[in-house]
Motif scaffolding. Sequence first.
Motif, PDB file in Angstrom:
ATOM      1  N   PRO A   1      -0.433   4.482  -8.605  1.00 26.27           N
ATOM      2  CA  PRO A   1      -1.705   3.798  -8.903  1.00 26.27           C
ATOM      3  C   PRO A   1      -1.905   2.531  -8.065  1.00 26.27           C
ATOM      4  N   ALA A   2      -0.838   1.785  -7.813  1.00 27.68           N
ATOM      5  CA  ALA A   2      -0.941   0.554  -7.026  1.00 27.68           C
ATOM      6  C   ALA A   2      -1.320   0.835  -5.568  1.00 27.68           C
ATOM      7  N   ASP A   3      -1.068   2.056  -5.096  1.00 28.06           N
ATOM      8  CA  ASP A   3      -1.395   2.405  -3.706  1.00 28.06           C
ATOM      9  C   ASP A   3      -2.898   2.414  -3.460  1.00 28.06           C
ATOM     10  N   ILE A   4      -3.676   2.718  -4.493  1.00 26.26           N
ATOM     11  CA  ILE A   4      -5.125   2.850  -4.319  1.00 26.26           C
ATOM     12  C   ILE A   4      -5.907   2.179  -5.453  1.00 26.26           C
ATOM     13  N   SER A   5      -5.290   1.224  -6.144  1.00 33.32           N
ATOM     14  CA  SER A   5      -5.928   0.634  -7.321  1.00 33.32           C
ATOM     15  C   SER A   5      -6.981  -0.423  -6.996  1.00 33.32           C
ATOM     16  N   ASP A   6      -6.855  -1.093  -5.882  1.00 35.74           N
ATOM     17  CA  ASP A   6      -7.813  -2.126  -5.501  1.00 35.74           C
ATOM     18  C   ASP A   6      -9.141  -1.463  -5.129  1.00 35.74           C
ATOM     19  N   LYS A   7     -10.241  -2.053  -5.530  1.00 33.51           N
ATOM     20  CA  LYS A   7     -11.563  -1.487  -5.236  1.00 33.51           C
ATOM     21  C   LYS A   7     -11.802  -1.329  -3.743  1.00 33.51           C
ATOM     22  N   LYS A   8     -11.137  -2.163  -2.951  1.00 31.38           N
ATOM     23  CA  LYS A   8     -11.321  -2.103  -1.505  1.00 31.38           C
ATOM     24  C   LYS A   8     -10.250  -1.268  -0.822  1.00 31.38           C
ATOM     25  N   LYS A   9      -9.347  -0.667  -1.593  1.00 29.02           N
ATOM     26  CA  LYS A   9      -8.277   0.139  -1.007  1.00 29.02           C
ATOM     27  C   LYS A   9      -8.407   1.578  -1.501  1.00 29.02           C
ATOM     28  N   THR A  10      -8.908   2.420  -0.641  1.00 32.25           N
ATOM     29  CA  THR A  10      -9.105   3.818  -0.982  1.00 32.25           C
ATOM     30  C   THR A  10      -7.915   4.652  -0.521  1.00 32.25           C
ATOM     31  N   LEU A  11      -7.947   5.931  -0.833  1.00 37.57           N
ATOM     32  CA  LEU A  11      -6.902   6.835  -0.364  1.00 37.57           C
ATOM     33  C   LEU A  11      -6.867   6.863   1.163  1.00 37.57           C
ATOM     34  N   VAL A  12      -8.023   6.835   1.781  1.00 34.95           N
ATOM     35  CA  VAL A  12      -8.096   6.817   3.245  1.00 34.95           C
ATOM     36  C   VAL A  12      -7.431   5.558   3.791  1.00 34.95           C
ATOM     37  N   ASP A  13      -7.661   4.412   3.155  1.00 36.41           N
ATOM     38  CA  ASP A  13      -7.014   3.168   3.576  1.00 36.41           C
ATOM     39  C   ASP A  13      -5.501   3.281   3.458  1.00 36.41           C
ATOM     40  N   PHE A  14      -5.042   3.815   2.322  1.00 37.86           N
ATOM     41  CA  PHE A  14      -3.603   3.990   2.093  1.00 37.86           C
ATOM     42  C   PHE A  14      -2.988   4.854   3.188  1.00 37.86           C
TER      43      PHE A  14
END
Length: 86
Positions: A43-56
């Motif tokens: 969850p922490a990998d993509i939990s930030d509103k500005k951090k999507t799966l693509v960003d990860f």
Amino acid sequence: EATEALANEPVGTFLIRLSERMDGEFVVSYLHSSGIRHYLIQPADISDKKKTLVDFLGQHKLFVYFLKVLKVATQLIFEDLRYSST
């Protein structure tokens, strides 16, 4: 199926799949120089509103080529998109 799909691909090829053990969770399966590995997306990998799966995925240099796998009826279709995540 992930192991079969990645078997003949170059190092850095990855796919995203549903976890077999954790309902509703996603796993990145990827080909590393030492073999096929699987990473449960936290969850922490993509939990930030500005951090999507693509960003990860873009932050990790291990994930280079996205392998699209389609399951049509009982036949698997593998399509290597050769898109770079960098």
